[in-house]
Enzyme design. Sequence first.
Site, PDB file in Angstrom:
ATOM      1  N   MET A  17      23.654  10.463   4.167  1.00 45.86           N
ATOM      2  CA  MET A  17      23.385  11.694   4.901  1.00 45.86           C
ATOM      3  C   MET A  17      23.584  11.472   6.399  1.00 45.86           C
ATOM      4  SD  MET A  17      22.839  14.819   4.368  1.00 45.86           S
ATOM      5  CE  MET A  17      21.943  15.349   2.910  1.00 45.86           C
TER       6      MET A  17
ATOM      7  N   PHE B  49     -11.748  -8.152  12.797  1.00 48.47           N
ATOM      8  CA  PHE B  49     -10.599  -8.533  11.976  1.00 48.47           C
ATOM      9  C   PHE B  49     -10.270  -7.398  11.004  1.00 48.47           C
ATOM     10  CE2 PHE B  49      -8.988 -10.557   8.018  1.00 48.47           C
ATOM     11  CZ  PHE B  49      -7.744 -10.915   8.517  1.00 48.47           C
ATOM     12  N   GLN B  50      -9.031  -7.029  10.949  1.00 43.19           N
ATOM     13  CA  GLN B  50      -8.530  -5.937  10.094  1.00 43.19           C
ATOM     14  C   GLN B  50      -9.252  -4.620  10.345  1.00 43.19           C
ATOM     15  OE1 GLN B  50      -8.208  -7.438   5.981  1.00 43.19           O
ATOM     16  NE2 GLN B  50      -6.108  -8.040   6.473  1.00 43.19           N
TER      17      GLN B  50
ATOM     18  N   LYS C 281     -17.737  -1.685   4.769  1.00 48.47           N
ATOM     19  CA  LYS C 281     -18.062  -2.669   3.736  1.00 48.47           C
ATOM     20  C   LYS C 281     -19.563  -2.707   3.442  1.00 48.47           C
ATOM     21  CE  LYS C 281     -17.006  -7.342   2.229  1.00 48.47           C
ATOM     22  NZ  LYS C 281     -16.331  -8.606   2.543  1.00 48.47           N
TER      23      LYS C 281
ATOM     24  N   GLU D 227       0.828  -1.212   0.000  1.00 49.19           N
ATOM     25  CA  GLU D 227       0.000   0.000   0.000  1.00 49.19           C
ATOM     26  C   GLU D 227       0.859   1.257   0.000  1.00 49.19           C
ATOM     27  OE1 GLU D 227      -0.596  -2.642   1.924  1.00 49.19           O
ATOM     28  OE2 GLU D 227      -2.707  -3.197   1.697  1.00 49.19           O
TER      29      GLU D 227
END
Lengths: 163, 577
Positions: B477, B112-113, B162, B50
Amino acid sequence: MRHIISILMENESGALSRVAGLFSARGYNIESLTVAPTEDASLSRMTLVTSGSDRVVEQITKQLNKLIDVVKLIDLVENEHIEREISLIKVRATGSGRDEITRLVEVFRARILDVTDTSYTIELTGSYGKIDAFLKAVPNDSIIEVVRSGVLGIARGEKGLRL
Amino acid sequence: MELSGADILVKALADEGVEFLFGYPGGAALHIYDALYRQDKVKHILARHEQGAGHAADGFARSSGKPGVVLVTSGPGVTNVVTPVATAHMDSIPMVIITAQVSSHLIGDDAFQEVDSIGITRPCVKHNFLVKDVRDLATTIKKAFYVATSGRPGPVVIDIPKDITADKAEYIYPKSINMRSYQPVIEGHPGQIRKAIQVLLSAKRPVIYSGGGIIASNCSDKLRELVRLLGYPCTNTLMGLGAYPATDPLFIGMLGMHGTYEANLTMHECDVMLCLGARFDDRVTGDTNKFSPYAKIIHVDIDPSSISKTISVDIPVVGSVDVILDEMIRQIKKSDRKPDTEALQKWWVQIDGWRKIDCMAYDRNSEIIKPQFVIEKLYEVTQGDAFVSSDVGQHQMFAAQHYKFDKPRRWINSGGLGTMGFGLPAAMGVQFAHPDATVACVTGEGSIQMCLQELSTCKQYDLPLTIVNLNNRYLGMVRQWQEFFYDRRYSNSYMDALPDLVKLAEGYGHIGIKIEEPSDVEGALKEALSDKSRLYFLDFITDQTENVYPMIGAGKGHHEMHLSPRSAGGDEERELA
């Protein structure tokens, strides 16, 4: 300096967390915060007391204005205004202490809401400073509990903070 | 006819003109993915993570000016996209991020999730919405695009449970939207503009300091007109590179921590500063107490909260820099007063003196590949006309310093958040927006490994990127700061056990070339850039000890730069105070 910022926000879920989150993320200080719906159900009104240098308070009002849900805001301290806070104070009151508390209640034009053999529960409305003064006047060891609403404010005169 | 929430979403995206949707599927997003399958207007680009999807949408937005659109699932899909959202937020990039959420009745149950997507993203978005009723969905999408692309742009998250994507409603997509709580100021205050012009035309030692706002509002042509009309020196921020052409004689280079000597000293010594669409970031100002002590400052910005946030300014002008530049140019043209040419001439003599220091000089005869040399060659081979994305670190600064961007939207980097891993996926987004353009990703062996998996996405969509990996086997750096400020204690800045990046590139189906000799640099770049059908991973083995100069250290002012030993007059490293 202390500022009272009055905010009209869209009455959406999460509006309060946007304001609270802004203050914690940017390290601004909140002394009190009250929020409730208004006569227009789509708006909620928030009164926020904060303090800081002019520069910090300018940033606070700009950052608040930047929140998409904020419709309007004013810093009440910039003009003549009225502020009120309600407090509920439970004190231990026994023996001669009972008379002393009653006297203080009269002096401050407070009200006793609940009485037991050993305690009074007092309602006091006034400016932030008045409530502080009352709490100082009551013997410190007699205070059982203090609940304060946080400051509510409104500008003097006929102009109102509305759409 | 009633449509499901998923169909409404996809149809609304199509009606909004969205061509590409960068995303990654998952349980809560399945209705949406099904709706995507049943149409062909919105093309879904499947990233490998993602974070890759988010940065790709960001690169698309930066290079095209159109909003970047992302679709992720709930829970880890959302947490993974937080970094790209914060990256876009810091750089004011318009994005709309659709996050699927668990069904409404499960919210708050630790399902869940499930994560509190609105809560997690709140501090790093311009705004976010939770859709609670399918009948609000189309309007919410319209609002999200409006908020993301107007005013000071930024990312907007829409969280859609959903069940909402299954529920049905009539599809009506609003043509326009008006929000009473959100009314960005566009026109500048005429009185403030008049004052600004007066001060600007009275300047003896002026500077124009412009930033990403010029690019965001597509007005670099107007910036050019203003600068040339006045003949004043112009410097760009890291985010503003390309807003003013780097090859123009009035351009004095980038300013700030790794800006040019001439730009920083011009800032320090100026008597009038016109800041256009920049925000006095700490990497630009150095120590704010030492910042431009003689300057009267005019600040044009669309975001009132940018004004006097870190630096107090004398003449603020709130509004769109595009509209305000128009007005400024108009007023200057009709004004009787003209710039003070005599003072200006003296000023340019002084600036040209600073230029002679040659602050970005490096060893051109080195037997080890110098990173600056690679960037210079990249500039030559692409004739300055490529889109260049970068990751974060030394290579980013070398690219910013040595690739002379003449056009806006060509330099794609994470300026505010400084997100390592940004470069490769952002380059993918650029290539989707400009399929025929040359796109190079300048990176390092540290950064590239943060989103390396996206090489697989590049394969799937045949993206002929050229990856310019400046491989110094160090987090350069970090190593540089440790050398300067931590007595050379190189704590965890050495990338031990590096993979064979050439083989890795080949493993992903691309072409990998390792380059170890300076004489091979140009040939490798030519080979990669002339082949528009394949991705080339060029692994340049560069000097491990090279540092980015000039440098303004922490707590220093613009006049206290650390110069390269190669710069004129400095056979040793020296500080100018």
